[in-house]
Write a protein that holds these residues in place. Structure first.
Motif, PDB file in Angstrom:
ATOM      1  N   THR A 232       0.757  -1.250   0.017  1.00 44.65           N
ATOM      2  CA  THR A 232      -0.037   0.117  -0.160  1.00 44.65           C
ATOM      3  C   THR A 232       0.884   1.113  -0.039  1.00 44.65           C
ATOM      4  OG1 THR A 232      -0.062  -0.113   2.267  1.00 44.65           O
ATOM      5  CG2 THR A 232      -1.851  -0.990   1.211  1.00 44.65           C
ATOM      6  N   ASN A 233       2.217   1.041   0.319  1.00 47.09           N
ATOM      7  CA  ASN A 233       3.194   2.207   0.193  1.00 47.09           C
ATOM      8  C   ASN A 233       4.475   1.793  -0.338  1.00 47.09           C
ATOM      9  OD1 ASN A 233       4.394   4.721   0.672  1.00 47.09           O
ATOM     10  ND2 ASN A 233       4.441   4.103   3.015  1.00 47.09           N
ATOM     11  N   ASP A 248      -3.400  -6.705   7.757  1.00 46.16           N
ATOM     12  CA  ASP A 248      -3.213  -5.948   6.868  1.00 46.16           C
ATOM     13  C   ASP A 248      -4.165  -4.888   6.453  1.00 46.16           C
ATOM     14  OD1 ASP A 248      -0.766  -7.463   6.166  1.00 46.16           O
ATOM     15  OD2 ASP A 248      -1.841  -8.372   4.597  1.00 46.16           O
ATOM     16  N   LEU A 249      -3.501  -3.673   6.148  1.00 49.71           N
ATOM     17  CA  LEU A 249      -4.513  -2.561   5.461  1.00 49.71           C
ATOM     18  C   LEU A 249      -4.755  -2.945   3.979  1.00 49.71           C
ATOM     19  CD1 LEU A 249      -2.984   1.083   6.709  1.00 49.71           C
ATOM     20  CD2 LEU A 249      -5.402  -0.259   7.363  1.00 49.71           C
ATOM     21  N   VAL A 250      -5.905  -2.795   3.345  1.00 50.58           N
ATOM     22  CA  VAL A 250      -6.487  -3.240   2.113  1.00 50.58           C
ATOM     23  C   VAL A 250      -6.766  -1.902   1.614  1.00 50.58           C
ATOM     24  CG1 VAL A 250      -7.391  -4.447   0.326  1.00 50.58           C
ATOM     25  CG2 VAL A 250      -6.582  -5.572   2.457  1.00 50.58           C
ATOM     26  N   SER A 251      -6.109  -1.009   0.664  1.00 52.30           N
ATOM     27  CA  SER A 251      -6.424   0.489   0.110  1.00 52.30           C
ATOM     28  C   SER A 251      -6.823  -0.100  -1.472  1.00 52.30           C
ATOM     29  CB  SER A 251      -5.200   1.411   0.200  1.00 52.30           C
ATOM     30  OG  SER A 251      -5.089   1.188   1.791  1.00 52.30           O
ATOM     31  N   PHE A 252      -7.733   0.888  -1.773  1.00 53.49           N
ATOM     32  CA  PHE A 252      -8.225   0.770  -2.973  1.00 53.49           C
ATOM     33  C   PHE A 252      -8.682   2.177  -3.597  1.00 53.49           C
ATOM     34  CE2 PHE A 252     -11.749  -1.013  -0.668  1.00 53.49           C
ATOM     35  CZ  PHE A 252     -12.825  -0.307  -1.445  1.00 53.49           C
ATOM     36  N   ASP A 253      -8.883   2.038  -4.832  1.00 49.75           N
ATOM     37  CA  ASP A 253      -9.486   3.284  -5.811  1.00 49.75           C
ATOM     38  C   ASP A 253     -10.308   2.625  -6.470  1.00 49.75           C
ATOM     39  OD1 ASP A 253     -10.000   5.527  -6.947  1.00 49.75           O
ATOM     40  OD2 ASP A 253      -8.005   6.130  -7.100  1.00 49.75           O
ATOM     41  N   ALA A 321       5.985  13.948   0.671  1.00 49.65           N
ATOM     42  CA  ALA A 321       6.827  13.249  -0.439  1.00 49.65           C
ATOM     43  C   ALA A 321       5.926  12.177  -1.129  1.00 49.65           C
ATOM     44  CB  ALA A 321       8.077  12.644  -0.101  1.00 49.65           C
ATOM     45  N   ASN A 322       5.069  11.422  -0.313  1.00 47.77           N
ATOM     46  CA  ASN A 322       4.282  10.583  -1.028  1.00 47.77           C
ATOM     47  C   ASN A 322       2.690  11.085  -1.199  1.00 47.77           C
ATOM     48  OD1 ASN A 322       6.219   8.675  -1.292  1.00 47.77           O
ATOM     49  ND2 ASN A 322       5.863   7.616   0.637  1.00 47.77           N
ATOM     50  N   ARG A 323       2.739  12.433  -1.110  1.00 51.39           N
ATOM     51  CA  ARG A 323       1.331  12.838  -1.330  1.00 51.39           C
ATOM     52  C   ARG A 323       0.663  12.511  -2.707  1.00 51.39           C
ATOM     53  NH1 ARG A 323       5.238  16.593  -2.294  1.00 51.39           N
ATOM     54  NH2 ARG A 323       5.256  17.738  -4.235  1.00 51.39           N
ATOM     55  N   TYR A 366      -4.205  10.649   0.140  1.00 48.33           N
ATOM     56  CA  TYR A 366      -3.209   9.487   0.359  1.00 48.33           C
ATOM     57  C   TYR A 366      -2.277   9.674   1.389  1.00 48.33           C
ATOM     58  CZ  TYR A 366       0.165   5.834   0.023  1.00 48.33           C
ATOM     59  OH  TYR A 366       1.183   4.860   0.605  1.00 48.33           O
ATOM     60  N   VAL A 367      -2.204   8.991   2.296  1.00 52.10           N
ATOM     61  CA  VAL A 367      -1.076   9.232   3.428  1.00 52.10           C
ATOM     62  C   VAL A 367      -0.381   7.960   3.585  1.00 52.10           C
ATOM     63  CG1 VAL A 367      -0.825   9.642   6.016  1.00 52.10           C
ATOM     64  CG2 VAL A 367      -2.905  10.994   4.760  1.00 52.10           C
ATOM     65  N   GLY A 368       0.885   8.047   3.383  1.00 56.51           N
ATOM     66  CA  GLY A 368       2.098   7.116   3.586  1.00 56.51           C
ATOM     67  C   GLY A 368       3.324   7.749   3.795  1.00 56.51           C
ATOM     68  N   ALA A 369       4.176   7.075   4.709  1.00 55.53           N
ATOM     69  CA  ALA A 369       5.436   7.646   4.822  1.00 55.53           C
ATOM     70  C   ALA A 369       6.469   7.572   4.176  1.00 55.53           C
ATOM     71  CB  ALA A 369       5.926   7.406   6.239  1.00 55.53           C
ATOM     72  N   GLU A 370       7.177   8.327   3.543  1.00 53.38           N
ATOM     73  CA  GLU A 370       8.351   8.294   2.552  1.00 53.38           C
ATOM     74  C   GLU A 370       9.217   7.283   3.016  1.00 53.38           C
ATOM     75  OE1 GLU A 370      11.752  10.937   0.299  1.00 53.38           O
ATOM     76  OE2 GLU A 370      10.752  11.701   2.094  1.00 53.38           O
ATOM     77  N   ALA A 371       9.396   6.998   4.571  1.00 50.98           N
ATOM     78  CA  ALA A 371      10.190   6.249   4.998  1.00 50.98           C
ATOM     79  C   ALA A 371       9.680   4.628   5.020  1.00 50.98           C
ATOM     80  CB  ALA A 371      10.589   6.266   6.415  1.00 50.98           C
ATOM     81  N   GLY A 372       8.552   4.457   4.697  1.00 47.45           N
ATOM     82  CA  GLY A 372       7.996   3.247   4.349  1.00 47.45           C
ATOM     83  C   GLY A 372       6.749   2.943   5.223  1.00 47.45           C
TER      84      GLY A 372
END
Length: 406
Positions: A232-233, A248-253, A321-323, A366-372
């Motif tokens: 997801t990231n 697990d997170l399950v993310s979708f569009d 960074a992951n925007r 979308y929210v996910g850290a650049e570090a992983g």
């Protein structure tokens, strides 16, 4: 799997009225730009101007059908082999002719001769109905065709702008049609949520959305944007054979083209399995939801994209960074004008546009850290009214990822 969701009682759009209104909007854009006609190859644009459809995904990359919409005169659909019957009964289409395909797969070394025949036919219609105006807009055309039309005295201009501007404000019937697409999409999402379990693959889960959409009269899905756990990231990873695990997170569009050809573009992130999400998962989810809710409360008719970008929710530094690629975008038969970018992207890739009543928009996060780690994707579809935003999508958020979970 069977569609067992309760179907909401929805008004039915008046399709003849919808078609007439769309065609009138296209012609108004032609008149504003002093265009004699527009030649359409994009199946989404053909659908908008005429409501005629035929193998839309295939014709996205095989230019076997096209339509000529004059400012004044008959609308002509040029259709694939023996497909003239598909436009029967459409009050927007006055004539159907066999298409002349000059792309390499269909024409091979005969492409030069066929493009000449094609250009002669288009030029003749322009001469007959253009009133001396030789200005022809085209939405998509390979160089061979453009040169052939120019050799016959036609001035070729951009057709994407008039079509996007015609499409960006929705009629009441289009909003009704969009509610059907959203209902089909949310029924599919509910079926996905009910089926989600550890041990199934991402592909298995994604297939449920397709099945429910088709069963409810939908048409296709534009992407495969579903990912689980560490996939997801970063975002934009398409679903595959990864086995979804508990926790697990399950993310979708969804990017779903539903009934009446309308798009339902909604995103959610589910938690697989029982129990509450981890502290990190809940932090990600809370930020994404806060971004959606803050921006929905802020956005009003009369604002410009730049003004909104300047005032919209600011992601914490570790997530910037992951925007996502946009803060919001228009939606209709697919993603449409306008696209509002983050302020830091505005100078390099953005443009300004005015938010006005009648637009239908999708707010993105979308929210996910650049570090992983994992990432959360949320998106809401809304109608711009005289006073603000009216939600078109109402699918619930994930209780197990919210602070109000007990």
């Amino acid at each position: 799997m069977p569609d067992t969701a309760v179907r909401p009682a929805l008004e039915t759009p008046d399709l003849p009225r919808l078609r007439r209104a769309r065609l009138a909007k296209v012609r108004a854009e032609l008149a504003q730009r002093d265009l004699a006609a527009i030649l359409l190859y994009d199946p989404v644009n053909i659908r908008y101007a005429t409501d005629s459809r035929n193998m839309a995904v295939w014709t996205l990359h095989n230019p076997v059908r096209y339509a000529l919409v004059p400012l004044e005169g008959p609308v002509v659909v040029f259709d694939f082999h023996n497909c003239g019957h598909l436009s029967a009964g459409l009050e927007t289409v006055e004539e159907v002719r066999p298409a002349t395909g000059w792309y390499w797969f269909g024409a091979g070394p005969e492409a030069g001769r066929r493009v000449a025949r094609w250009a002669d036919e288009i030029a003749a219609l322009m001469h007959r109905h253009g009133g001396g105006n030789r200005r022809l807009a085209v939405d998509r055309l390979d160089p061979l065709g453009a040169r052939a039309l120019e050799a016959r005295g036609l001035e070729i201009l951009d057709g994407q702008e008039p079509m996007e501007m015609a499409r960006h404000l929705k009629t009441p019937d289009e909003v009704v049609a969009m509610r059907h697409a959203v209902a089909a999409c949310e029924a599919g999402m509910a079926a996905m949520r009910a089926a989600l379990r550890p041990g199934m693959t991402e592909n298995e889960l994604w297939s449920i959305l397709h099945q429910v959409n088709i069963a409810r009269g939908g048409e296709w899905i534009e992407t495969r944007l579903l990912a689980s756990g560490p996939r997801t990231n970063p975002w934009f990873q398409e679903c595959g054979e990864r086995v979804i695990e508990a926790g697990d997170l399950v993310s979708f569009d969804t990017d779903l083209i539903g009934p009446y050809g309308m798009c339902a573009d909604i995103s959610r992130s589910f938690l697989c399995g029982d129990g509450r999400g981890s502290a990190e998962q809940r932090t990600l989810y809370a930020l994404a939801l806060e971004q959606i809710e803050t921006n929905a409360a802020l956005l009003k008719p009369g604002m410009t994209c730049r003004e909104f970008a300047e005032r919209s929710f600011a992601l914490p530094e570790r997530y910037r960074a992951n925007r996502y690629s946009v803060i919001f975008h228009g939606v209709g038969l697919c993603d449409e004008y306008p696209a509002c970018l983050y302020l830091e992207d505005f100078e390099s890739a953005g443009y300004d546009a005015l938010v006005v009543p009648g637009m239908t928009l999708c707010l993105e996060s979308y929210v996910g850290a650049e570090a992983g780690g994992e990432g959360v994707k949320l998106e809401q579809q809304l109608l711009v009214t005289e006073t603000g935003l009216e939600p078109l999508s109402s699918f619930p958020f994930e209780d197990s990822l919210l602070e109000r979970w007990v």
